[in-house]
Design a protein around this motif. Structure first.
Motif, PDB file in Angstrom:
ATOM      1  N   VAL A 201      -5.208  77.085  34.793  1.00 23.04           N
ATOM      2  CA  VAL A 201      -5.448  76.266  33.611  1.00 23.04           C
ATOM      3  C   VAL A 201      -6.934  75.950  33.494  1.00 23.04           C
ATOM      4  O   VAL A 201      -7.603  75.665  34.492  1.00 23.04           O
ATOM      5  CB  VAL A 201      -4.613  74.959  33.672  1.00 23.04           C
ATOM      6  CG1 VAL A 201      -4.856  74.182  34.960  1.00 23.04           C
ATOM      7  CG2 VAL A 201      -4.875  74.079  32.458  1.00 23.04           C
ATOM      8  N   VAL A 202      -7.455  76.033  32.276  1.00 28.07           N
ATOM      9  CA  VAL A 202      -8.838  75.674  31.982  1.00 28.07           C
ATOM     10  C   VAL A 202      -8.819  74.374  31.178  1.00 28.07           C
ATOM     11  O   VAL A 202      -8.316  74.333  30.052  1.00 28.07           O
ATOM     12  CB  VAL A 202      -9.546  76.777  31.175  1.00 28.07           C
ATOM     13  CG1 VAL A 202     -10.962  76.330  30.807  1.00 28.07           C
ATOM     14  CG2 VAL A 202      -9.577  78.082  31.960  1.00 28.07           C
ATOM     15  N   PHE A 203      -9.337  73.311  31.771  1.00 31.47           N
ATOM     16  CA  PHE A 203      -9.459  72.029  31.086  1.00 31.47           C
ATOM     17  C   PHE A 203     -10.816  72.001  30.382  1.00 31.47           C
ATOM     18  O   PHE A 203     -11.842  72.260  31.017  1.00 31.47           O
ATOM     19  CB  PHE A 203      -9.373  70.873  32.079  1.00 31.47           C
ATOM     20  CG  PHE A 203      -8.060  70.785  32.812  1.00 31.47           C
ATOM     21  CD1 PHE A 203      -6.929  70.279  32.184  1.00 31.47           C
ATOM     22  CD2 PHE A 203      -7.950  71.199  34.133  1.00 31.47           C
ATOM     23  CE1 PHE A 203      -5.718  70.192  32.860  1.00 31.47           C
ATOM     24  CE2 PHE A 203      -6.746  71.115  34.820  1.00 31.47           C
ATOM     25  CZ  PHE A 203      -5.617  70.609  34.176  1.00 31.47           C
ATOM     26  N   VAL A 204     -10.816  71.719  29.084  1.00 35.41           N
ATOM     27  CA  VAL A 204     -12.059  71.707  28.320  1.00 35.41           C
ATOM     28  C   VAL A 204     -12.286  70.331  27.715  1.00 35.41           C
ATOM     29  O   VAL A 204     -11.475  69.859  26.907  1.00 35.41           O
ATOM     30  CB  VAL A 204     -12.045  72.754  27.192  1.00 35.41           C
ATOM     31  CG1 VAL A 204     -13.407  72.770  26.480  1.00 35.41           C
ATOM     32  CG2 VAL A 204     -11.726  74.141  27.735  1.00 35.41           C
ATOM     33  N   VAL A 205     -13.364  69.684  28.124  1.00 33.47           N
ATOM     34  CA  VAL A 205     -13.740  68.380  27.564  1.00 33.47           C
ATOM     35  C   VAL A 205     -14.759  68.612  26.453  1.00 33.47           C
ATOM     36  O   VAL A 205     -15.842  69.143  26.699  1.00 33.47           O
ATOM     37  CB  VAL A 205     -14.351  67.458  28.638  1.00 33.47           C
ATOM     38  CG1 VAL A 205     -14.792  66.135  28.010  1.00 33.47           C
ATOM     39  CG2 VAL A 205     -13.361  67.211  29.760  1.00 33.47           C
ATOM     40  N   ILE A 206     -14.391  68.247  25.224  1.00 35.78           N
ATOM     41  CA  ILE A 206     -15.319  68.333  24.104  1.00 35.78           C
ATOM     42  C   ILE A 206     -16.069  67.008  24.044  1.00 35.78           C
ATOM     43  O   ILE A 206     -15.541  65.995  23.570  1.00 35.78           O
ATOM     44  CB  ILE A 206     -14.583  68.587  22.771  1.00 35.78           C
ATOM     45  CG1 ILE A 206     -13.538  69.694  22.928  1.00 35.78           C
ATOM     46  CG2 ILE A 206     -15.585  68.909  21.667  1.00 35.78           C
ATOM     47  CD1 ILE A 206     -14.085  71.025  23.354  1.00 35.78           C
ATOM     48  N   ASN A 207     -17.271  67.008  24.553  1.00 34.52           N
ATOM     49  CA  ASN A 207     -18.053  65.775  24.640  1.00 34.52           C
ATOM     50  C   ASN A 207     -18.900  65.621  23.384  1.00 34.52           C
ATOM     51  O   ASN A 207     -19.972  66.213  23.268  1.00 34.52           O
ATOM     52  CB  ASN A 207     -18.936  65.810  25.893  1.00 34.52           C
ATOM     53  CG  ASN A 207     -19.641  64.485  26.129  1.00 34.52           C
ATOM     54  OD1 ASN A 207     -19.634  63.597  25.269  1.00 34.52           O
ATOM     55  ND2 ASN A 207     -20.258  64.338  27.289  1.00 34.52           N
ATOM     56  N   ASN A 208     -18.386  64.829  22.429  1.00 29.96           N
ATOM     57  CA  ASN A 208     -19.184  64.593  21.215  1.00 29.96           C
ATOM     58  C   ASN A 208     -19.987  63.304  21.323  1.00 29.96           C
ATOM     59  O   ASN A 208     -20.562  62.838  20.341  1.00 29.96           O
ATOM     60  CB  ASN A 208     -18.298  64.609  19.963  1.00 29.96           C
ATOM     61  CG  ASN A 208     -17.187  63.587  19.978  1.00 29.96           C
ATOM     62  OD1 ASN A 208     -17.392  62.445  20.392  1.00 29.96           O
ATOM     63  ND2 ASN A 208     -16.009  63.965  19.514  1.00 29.96           N
ATOM     64  N   GLY A 209     -20.030  62.743  22.533  1.00 28.52           N
ATOM     65  CA  GLY A 209     -20.899  61.611  22.801  1.00 28.52           C
ATOM     66  C   GLY A 209     -20.304  60.249  22.519  1.00 28.52           C
ATOM     67  O   GLY A 209     -20.885  59.231  22.894  1.00 28.52           O
TER      68      GLY A 209
END
Length: 371
Positions: A201-209
């Motif tokens: 599994v690839v966990f992806v955090v979209i960090n828009n701040g």
């Protein structure tokens, strides 16, 4: 550009031959087999980004016209991240998202007409009109849902990866989330289980701040969120989410790691959103200078300039593409407008995937006992 933290050696569980890696840090992610770029590929990425941008702008308009109800969260400003991530997946790979998922559905190959119809709550939508903006689902495209509860998708994605591992398949699961999700219990529990059980599994955090209106720096003791993978011996990387090729390359490394090593990976993309948390958020917590800086960093404008300077896409070419994409989005809105609302009698049809004995189907106003 990306930076990577390698995990400490993983426990060997013999699932699919996970390799141990040293604790040293690297300046860039491991090099994968990334082919040289060609003009057609780059223009294709740009067109997808443009389609998502115009779709989201039309969705925002439809919301003000009361054609879309409930909550509505847009991918404006995150188009390069969306397209780059989806370009790294095979059609057979699974995707779980949070509620900001319109662009992911389109980039995963679901027609803009079916996505718009779902936003309108119509029976021709991807969830038959019962899901709305936050709950897109298409088993054929292997988009296994957008989730309105923060972090609700993480345990489910981890379970799906366990199922893939158990069956011995070569699919991987990608689980997208926002930066606020990295602070909740399900994030740590899911990474712990994935690291312990060697799950693909690839966990992806979209960090828009921003977690709604609170900055990451004010809410996270470690604001570089990708570093949290080291606590669970999971390799991780951070990448510029405004560069579609950089995101794709970093995602390919993560996906290949999950697929070939049967090991989880944590990828953080830094992708500031251009607007507020949702369509009803005016983002007054941003200063005028911050708003100007966001316009300067707009990934769509940035890629358009790069392609023009490279002699790949002229101003006239961009105008032509914009006209094509706008026509496609207008057609999607027209399709949604003309589609019927779902029949009330189908309200409970999708409560369970398969029939369940004794399933409860009483409406709130129905009597408990019928005469």
């Amino acid at each position: 550009m990306a930076e990577t933290v390698k995990a400490a050696p993983a426990r060997s569980r013999g699932t699919r031959g996970a390799k141990a890696s040293g604790p040293e840090a690297a300046a860039t992610p491991p090099k994968g087999s990334v082919p040289a770029e060609d003009a057609e590929t780059l223009v294709g990425y740009y067109r997808q980004m443009l389609l998502i941008r115009r779709f989201e702008e039309r969705a925002a308009r439809a919301y003000t016209e009361a054609k879309i109800g409930g909550y509505c969260h847009l991918n404006l400003g995150e188009e390069a991240t969306v397209v780059g991530l989806m370009a790294a997946l095979r059609p057979t790979d699974y995707l779980f998202t949070n509620y900001r998922e319109h662009g992911y559905a389109i980039a995963k190959g679901i027609g803009a007409d079916r996505v718009m119809a779902e936003l309108y709550g119509r029976s021709t939508g991807v969830s038959k009109g019962w899901g709305g903006s936050m709950h897109l689902f298409d088993a054929e495209a292997r988009l296994l849902g957008g989730y309105g509860i923060v972090g609700g998708q993480l345990p489910l994605a981890t379970g799906a990866a366990l199922a893939v591992s158990y069956k011995g398949g070569d699919e991987i699961v990608m689980c997208q989330m926002g930066d606020g999700t990295a602070a909740i219990g399900a994030f740590h529990e899911s990474l712990n289980i994935a690291g312990l059980w060697d799950l693909p599994v690839v966990f992806v955090v979209i960090n828009n701040g921003l977690g709604m209106g609170t900055t990451v720096e004010k809410s996270a003791a470690e604001p570089e969120l990708y570093k949290r993978g080291t606590a669970y011996r999971i390799e991780s990387a951070r990448v510029d989410g405004g560069d579609v090729v950089a995101v794709r390359d970093a995602a390919r490394v993560a996906v290949e790691h999950a697929r070939s090593e049967s090991r989880p990976y944590l990828l953080e993309t830094v992708s500031p959103r251009l607007k507020g948390h949702s369509v009803v958020d005016p983002a007054r917590y941003r200063s005028k200078e911050e708003k100007e800086a966001l316009k300067e960093a707009d990934p769509l404008a940035r890629m358009a300039l790069d392609l023009e300077e490279a002699g790949i896409l002229s101003h006239d070419d961009r105008e032509r593409l914009d006209a094509e994409v706008t026509a496609e989005v207008n057609a999607a809105a027209e399709f949604a407008d003309q589609s019927p609302a779902p029949e009330v009698s189908t309200l409970f049809d999708y409560t369970y995937a398969t029939p369940v004995a004794g399933e409860y189907r009483r409406f709130p106003a129905d009597p408990v006992f019928r005469s």
